[in-house]
Structure formats: C-alpha cells, structure tokens
Design an enzyme around this catalytic site. Structure first.
Site, PDB file in Angstrom:
ATOM      1  N   GLU A   1       7.101 -14.717 -12.132  1.00  9.97           N
ATOM      2  CA  GLU A   1       6.574 -13.424 -11.689  1.00  9.97           C
ATOM      3  C   GLU A   1       5.991 -12.590 -12.808  1.00  9.97           C
ATOM      4  O   GLU A   1       4.921 -12.016 -12.658  1.00  9.97           O
ATOM      5  CB  GLU A   1       7.739 -12.577 -11.123  1.00  9.97           C
TER       6      GLU A   1
ATOM      7  N   ARG B   1       4.826   0.045  -6.216  1.00  5.88           N
ATOM      8  CA  ARG B   1       4.774  -0.769  -4.998  1.00  5.88           C
ATOM      9  C   ARG B   1       3.789  -1.928  -5.145  1.00  5.88           C
ATOM     10  O   ARG B   1       3.828  -2.873  -4.367  1.00  5.88           O
ATOM     11  CB  ARG B   1       4.350   0.100  -3.807  1.00  5.88           C
TER      12      ARG B   1
ATOM     13  N   HIS C   1      16.641 -37.046  -9.853  1.00  8.89           N
ATOM     14  CA  HIS C   1      15.985 -37.561  -8.650  1.00  8.89           C
ATOM     15  C   HIS C   1      14.493 -37.219  -8.636  1.00  8.89           C
ATOM     16  O   HIS C   1      13.888 -37.154  -7.561  1.00  8.89           O
ATOM     17  CB  HIS C   1      16.687 -37.026  -7.403  1.00  8.89           C
TER      18      HIS C   1
ATOM     19  N   LYS D   1       5.766  -4.549  -4.390  1.00  3.13           N
ATOM     20  CA  LYS D   1       7.212  -4.328  -4.440  1.00  3.13           C
ATOM     21  C   LYS D   1       7.863  -4.651  -3.109  1.00  3.13           C
ATOM     22  O   LYS D   1       8.901  -5.272  -3.044  1.00  3.13           O
ATOM     23  CB  LYS D   1       7.495  -2.881  -4.850  1.00  3.13           C
TER      24      LYS D   1
ATOM     25  N   CYS E   1       0.825  -1.205   0.000  1.00  3.02           N
ATOM     26  CA  CYS E   1       0.000   0.000   0.000  1.00  3.02           C
ATOM     27  C   CYS E   1       0.861   1.258   0.000  1.00  3.02           C
ATOM     28  O   CYS E   1       1.943   1.274   0.578  1.00  3.02           O
ATOM     29  CB  CYS E   1      -0.882   0.048   1.251  1.00  3.02           C
TER      30      CYS E   1
ATOM     31  N   LYS F   1      11.893 -15.176 -11.798  1.00  8.00           N
ATOM     32  CA  LYS F   1      11.635 -14.038 -12.695  1.00  8.00           C
ATOM     33  C   LYS F   1      10.576 -14.413 -13.737  1.00  8.00           C
ATOM     34  O   LYS F   1       9.677 -13.640 -14.029  1.00  8.00           O
ATOM     35  CB  LYS F   1      12.905 -13.592 -13.428  1.00  8.00           C
TER      36      LYS F   1
ATOM     37  N   ASN G   1      -1.512   1.493   5.896  1.00 12.48           N
ATOM     38  CA  ASN G   1      -0.634   0.475   5.328  1.00 12.48           C
ATOM     39  C   ASN G   1      -0.220  -0.440   6.471  1.00 12.48           C
ATOM     40  O   ASN G   1       0.188   0.035   7.523  1.00 12.48           O
ATOM     41  CB  ASN G   1       0.603   1.155   4.704  1.00 12.48           C
ATOM     42  N   GLY G   2      -0.353  -1.762   6.285  1.00 13.05           N
ATOM     43  CA  GLY G   2       0.019  -2.706   7.347  1.00 13.05           C
ATOM     44  C   GLY G   2      -1.152  -3.615   7.673  1.00 13.05           C
ATOM     45  O   GLY G   2      -2.094  -3.724   6.876  1.00 13.05           O
TER      46      GLY G   2
ATOM     47  N   GLU H   1      16.588 -18.158  -9.435  1.00 17.17           N
ATOM     48  CA  GLU H   1      16.237 -16.762  -9.729  1.00 17.17           C
ATOM     49  C   GLU H   1      15.601 -16.647 -11.127  1.00 17.17           C
ATOM     50  O   GLU H   1      14.618 -15.911 -11.313  1.00 17.17           O
ATOM     51  CB  GLU H   1      17.498 -15.894  -9.608  1.00 17.17           C
TER      52      GLU H   1
ATOM     53  N   TRP I   1      -3.025  -2.673  -1.571  1.00 20.73           N
ATOM     54  CA  TRP I   1      -2.690  -4.037  -1.969  1.00 20.73           C
ATOM     55  C   TRP I   1      -3.452  -4.928  -0.990  1.00 20.73           C
ATOM     56  O   TRP I   1      -3.150  -4.952   0.204  1.00 20.73           O
ATOM     57  CB  TRP I   1      -1.177  -4.261  -1.877  1.00 20.73           C
TER      58      TRP I   1
HETATM   59  C1  F6R Z   1      11.441 -10.905  -6.932  1.00 19.14           C
HETATM   60  C2  F6R Z   1      11.261  -9.938  -5.865  1.00 19.14           C
HETATM   61  C3  F6R Z   1      10.917 -10.425  -4.511  1.00 19.14           C
HETATM   62  C4  F6R Z   1      11.793  -9.697  -3.465  1.00 19.14           C
HETATM   63  C5  F6R Z   1      11.355 -10.087  -2.040  1.00 19.14           C
HETATM   64  C6  F6R Z   1      12.248  -9.471  -0.993  1.00 19.14           C
HETATM   65  O1  F6R Z   1      11.712 -10.298  -8.144  1.00 19.14           O
HETATM   66  O2  F6R Z   1      11.389  -8.763  -6.084  1.00 19.14           O
HETATM   67  O3  F6R Z   1      11.041 -11.799  -4.409  1.00 19.14           O
HETATM   68  O4  F6R Z   1      13.119 -10.044  -3.703  1.00 19.14           O
HETATM   69  O5  F6R Z   1      10.038  -9.675  -1.834  1.00 19.14           O
HETATM   70  O6  F6R Z   1      12.193  -8.082  -1.011  1.00 19.14           O
HETATM   71  P1  F6R Z   1      13.310  -7.219  -0.326  1.00 19.14           P
HETATM   72  O7  F6R Z   1      14.580  -7.489  -1.039  1.00 19.14           O
HETATM   73  O8  F6R Z   1      12.855  -5.798  -0.488  1.00 19.14           O
HETATM   74  O9  F6R Z   1      13.381  -7.634   1.116  1.00 19.14           O
END
Ligand code: F6R
Length: 607
Positions: free
Chosen positions: A486, A27, A502, A602, A2, A483, A98-99, A479, A74
């Site tokens: 996502e 965000r 396995h 975000k 949020c 990506k 927010n929270g 990773e 959010w």
């Molecule tokens: C993936 C991504 C998330 C963040 C995760 C941790 O592309 O962005 O998996 O890496 O939410 O966020 P931070 O690094 O801000 O603690």
C-alpha cells in the site's frame, strides 16, 4: 473516498470550504472543486490532482460568495481530470456527489436524446442535469429534488446549490453518509463530523433516504417519503486537533505510536481487571445459543477477522466461516439459523461489508459489529455493537484500528467461550491478565522504531518481498505484505510458513527478502524449519522474534528485529507494530506519499 462539504453563511465561504476539503484529504482523492453562489451566478473552480492545485486556481480566480459546496473526488467513472471533477453544473444547478449512480447510463441517454450537453464521463453529472431540468421547467428546488431522487439507483450523498436560490443548499443520502452541521447564523453539510471539525460540533446524522433543505436559519429534514422528520442534534467528539499531526511527520506514524494508549482505552471498556472478567456492552440475545460465527470484512479488518477465527475456535470451540465481503455477497453463503454474523470495519461504511451485513440481517442472523466510527451505518444496524476506541484514523493505511479490533475480538472470543461453558473463571482471568499486558508490550515493541528505521533500506531496494507466519501470526504476515504494498508500492506476498514449499519457494533468491514473524512458543521450531528452507536456497531472511527466538535462530539473518517476549494471545497485537513500522520506514526511504498513497481511498463506499 469522495468528500463533501457545503456552507450556507453570511461570510465568505471559499477559504473555509478549502479548509474542509483539507480535513478530508485523508479519505483519498485525485481531483477537487468548489462552487459558490455570487451575484446571481454559479462560480465554479476545479483542478485535478492535489488540493494545492485547487488552492492555486482559487488564488488566480477567486470564488466569492457566502454559500457554496466543495468536493474531493476519488475517481470511479471517468479519469481524474478537471472536467470530471465535481461540482458538476448546468446554468442553474451545481452538485457534488459521493457514491455511484448505477442507472446513470439510461438516464444519460435520456438527457442526451433531449439535446442536453454533458461535459464529463461521470455518473454524477446526470443528477445535476435531472435536477436542473426540473428547475428549468419551473419547479422549486425542493420539488425538483423530490422528483429526481426516486429515479436514482445505487448509492449517493449529494449536496446541491441553485443559482436562483442563493440562500439554500439541498443535501440527500442513500448508502453514503451525510451530516448536517448547526451553528449560529450559518449551517453546514459534510461527509462526516470530521469534515466539519473546526466549523461546528453540533451534528445531525441523516438516515438512509433522508434529504434536507439547509438555510442560514436551520435545516428541514424529510424522509424518503417526503415527510418532515427530526434527527437528533448531537455533540460530535471530532475536534480539529484530532486531525492534526502533532510532532509526527505523518498521520500513519502518529497512529502507530498511539497504539498503546488506544488499545488500553479500548480494553478498559471490555475488561474488569479487579474481577478478572470480560464484559461486553448490553445486548439482547442469548450468546450461549450461538452455534456458528460468520466473519465478514475487507482488507486489514479482514486480517483481524482471520486472527479472531483462531481465537473463537480455540477458546469457544465454535466453528467460524470467514470471508472477504466482496466475495461473500455473491457466493450464496449457507447461513444456519442461530448464527452470529460478525462484521469488522474501521469506518463502518465500507460498501461491500455493509451490503454483506444487510444480507445476513435479512437471512435472520444476529448481527455483531466491531467498528471504530460509532455513528456509522454499520454501528446503527448492529444487534451487538462492539466499538473500538482508536479515535479518528486519518492515515489511509489502517494501523491503530487494527490492533484495537484485535483487542475487542480477543475479549469477544473469551466472552463467547465463557458463555458456551468452554472457559473456566480461572482461564478467563488468565486471558484478562494477558490482554492487560498488551499496552506495555506495544510500548516495548515501539521502542525498536530506530532499529527498524535503520534496517529499512535493506528492504527498500527490493522489487518483491515475502512475509511468512504461522497460526495467528499468519494473518500478520498478510497484513505486513498489505502494508508494504500500500504505502511503499513494493510487491509483497504473505504466506503461511508451511505453505512456502508448495510453490512460492520457487521465487527465492538473494533479491527477495523474506520477513519471518516467529515469536518463540509452540510453533517456533516449525517456522524456523521453513526459514532454513529459504536460507538453503540463498534467500535472505529478516527475522522478527523475541530474545529467545533471536538467540536460537537469529544468526546469519540479513537483519533481525527484537520484540518483547509475550504470551501467544497478544503476539498478533504486538507483532503488528514491527510490520507497520517496517512498511512506514521503507515508504519514507522511497519517498512515497505515506498518508495518501496513490489510488487508495480511506473508506471504500463503492462496490
Ligand atoms: C489497509 C486498509 C484497508 C481497509 C479496508 C476496510 O491498510 O486500510 O484495507 O482495512 O478498506 O476498511 P474498513 O475497515 O473501514 O471497513
């Protein structure tokens, strides 16, 4: 997550509130709203979905007024509908949050029992009613907020407007960030400095438990006990330009291409090239006494930690425990005295990582933090603060923060190894030399953007994709899969190459592309054997390797992606580029929302 913005001004605020919400779109959100104070009334406009819907609503039904609050939501409690969108309001009070208010259920029951009508399914609305009840009973805004805050459990950043007090807003924070912005004749509240970029750069960061009364003339900040406190007003580096896309189609694309620059920027504060030395910022404990390292993070930052485990153990011979933060907190980890707990985070606000940090602090661990937002909660609670200098990361999928984290972690591993007497000066100089090669190697990797764009359609039609890697490239396989999931919504899994047989090998057929990350080097032959096992079962392989690797094993692949030949130490940084670009171009082929993928936020500031 949020986003909150509030403005107390003498000029109309609706357009600027909407502009502030646009700066916070990155965000992640699924509904939005605005409330202004006008002619003795609260004027509220809300819409589900994108900000364009709220803009259209405001065009139909303007919100005049020179004081107001706004929010991107959010969803946590309750679907992303208009009635659950913030601001929540009674006749007297409007509020954005927010929270999560963890004890909202008993509070809600208490309010319902008094005959109050709540119109949403959210946890936030109860706070609006609690404050309103105090005001309706004759309390001043300050007294009302002071009475309600101690009753809330959980995490919150709040901005509250009062119908009968059109010259002020009240903000409060506990667990979720909130900043105060200062300008001449007007004042602001915001979730972060970026939210206020373009409005002001004079920012004060509220501390945990603080609350603030904001008027056109200034701000009066109180701590959790109600005592007046001063918080320094700093000049924020966040500029409106930092949140522009420039000539790029998406923020994610811009941020992928920024990597050579920001990795060089980050390395420049950790390496002394002339002396061949690694240097860390000032700290106040004996690094050589560290016997064990516990690394905790989430998502992409966790994968950076996974790479670091290889480095810490290889160079410093220090055992490393590694956990995702959400598991760490609740598994009762054994933390030995003299341990270093290392937290990795782009935002510095991820709720699970922050809670894990506080757990480790309470258990007497020394706290190191690799973080991209230097004013974040994690940064402020660190014994050893290791900033990444990636600049604001707007794309929801993390890219440049990841490679900058790797740069810092490699420097830290080398420094720890020197402190432990495991690395000679010559070996340290060698590491410094290889790290300094990273920006140019990242540039060389980016040169293959068009090749990757051209082969993306081969992956875009798949329902499932597997990524394989070995050693420090195994986290890169994870990773790559993250990506792709996502931003292109294709199901993808990352596996350690040797683990393939396995179980996952049962998935192999001609419809499942297998993306193999295999820089030539000590582990290359073994990975190629695993690749052959895939091909023997009709699997189609995309091989990402350097010239030598492609010459040896590239024939017969569905596609190949050429990378520069690099030292194994920097391979994880360089191989991040093709997995990022592949996910990016596949998402473009599929036409998904690259910068704001569905359901994602975000910075995840709720548990
Ligand atoms: C993936 C991504 C998330 C963040 C995760 C941790 O592309 O962005 O998996 O890496 O939410 O966020 P931070 O690094 O801000 O603690």
């Amino acid at each position: 997550m949020c986003g909150i913005i509030g403005i107390v001004s003498t000029a109309p605020v609706a357009d600027r509130l909407l502009e502030g919400l646009r700066r916070m779109e990155y965000r992640g959100y699924d509904s939005a709203g605005v409330c202004t104070l006008h002619d003795g009334a609260l004027v509220r406009r809300r819409a589900e979905g994108k900000l364009a819907n709220l803009a259209a609503e405001l065009a139909r039904n303007p919100a005049p007024g020179t004081v107001g609050i706004a929010h991107t939501r959010w969803a946590t409690h309750g679907a992303p509908t208009t009635s659950n969108a913030h601001p929540h309001a009674t006749g007297e009070v409007a509020l954005v949050h927010n929270g999560i208010i963890e004890n909202y259920k008993p509070l809600r029951e208490e309010l319902l029992a008094e005959g109050r009508t709540l119109e949403s399914e959210t946890d936030s609305e109860v706070v609006a009613h609690l404050v309103s009840r105090e005001v309706e009973d004759g309390a001043s805004p300050e007294a009302a907020v002071a009475a309600v805050l101690p009753r809330l459990r959980g995490a919150f950043a709040l901005a509250i407007a009062f119908r009968a007090h059109p010259g002020l807003l009240i903000g409060a924070r506990l667990g979720s960030p909130l900043v105060v912005g200062y300008a001449d004749g007007e004042m602001f509240l915001g979730s972060d400095a970026l939210a206020l970029a373009g409005l002001t750069q004079r920012i004060a960061y509220l501390e945990e438990g603080d609350w603030v009364v904001v008027t056109r003339e200034g701000a009066e900040i109180r701590d959790a006990e109600g005592a007046a406190v001063e918080r320094p007003v700093t000049t924020s580096g966040a500029s409106a330009a930092a949140v522009e896309k420039g000539n790029y189609r998406h923020y994610m694309q811009k941020e992928i291409f920024e990597q050579p620059t920001v990795v060089a920027q980050t390395l420049s504060s950790y390496l002394r090239p002339a002396e061949g030395r690694v240097a860390l910022p000032q700290f106040d404990f004996d690094l050589s006494a560290i016997r064990r390292v516990t690394i905790v993070a989430c998502g992409t930052s966790f994968y950076a930690g996974m790479v670091a485990k290889y480095w810490f153990e290889q160079f410093a011979r220090v055992p490393v425990d590694l956990d995702v933060a959400s598991e760490f907190r609740y598994r009762e980890p054994v933390l030995e005295e003299g341990g270093l707990a290392l937290f990795i985070s782009q935002s510095g606000e991820t709720a699970d990582t922050l809670a894990a940090l506080r757990h480790c602090k309470a258990a007497g661990q020394t706290i190191a933090v690799v973080v991209n937002v230097p004013t974040s909660s994690m940064a402020r609670e660190a014994d050893l603060l290791l900033p990444t200098h990636a600049g604001p990361e707007i794309g929801v999928a993390s890219t440049k923060a990841f490679t900058c984290q790797l740069a810092v972690l490699a420097a830290l591993a080398a420094h720890l190894a020197v402190a432990k007497g495991r690395l000679s000066r010559e070996e340290e100089a060698e590491i410094v030399r290889h790290l300094l090669e990273a920006p140019a190697a990242l540039n060389a990797a980016l040169d293959h953007d068009e090749d990757i764009e051209a082969m993306a359609p081969l992956v875009a039609g798949a329902r499932d994709v597997l990524y394989l890697g070995r050693g420090a490239d195994y986290p890169l396989a994870l990773e790559g899969a993250l990506k792709l999931k996502e931003i292109s919504y294709i199901h993808a899994e990352g596996y350690a190459s040797g683990e393939m047989k396995h179980g996952p090998i049962a998935l192999i057929d001609e419809h499942v592309p297998v993306i193999v990350l295999a820089p030539s080097g000590p582990l290359f032959e073994k990975t190629v054997s695993n690749m052959e096992e895939v091909r023997a079962r009709g699997g189609r392989v995309v091989l990402i390797s350097d010239e030598d690797g492609l010459a040896e094993a590239g024939a017969g692949c569905l596609a190949t992606i050429a990378m520069p030949r690099v030292h194994p130490l920097i391979a994880p940084l360089v191989y991040a580029v093709p997995v990022q670009l592949l996910a990016y171009h596949v998402a473009c082929v599929k036409g998904t929302d690259v910068d704001q993928p569905r359901n994602l936020a975000k910075s995840v500031t709720v548990e």
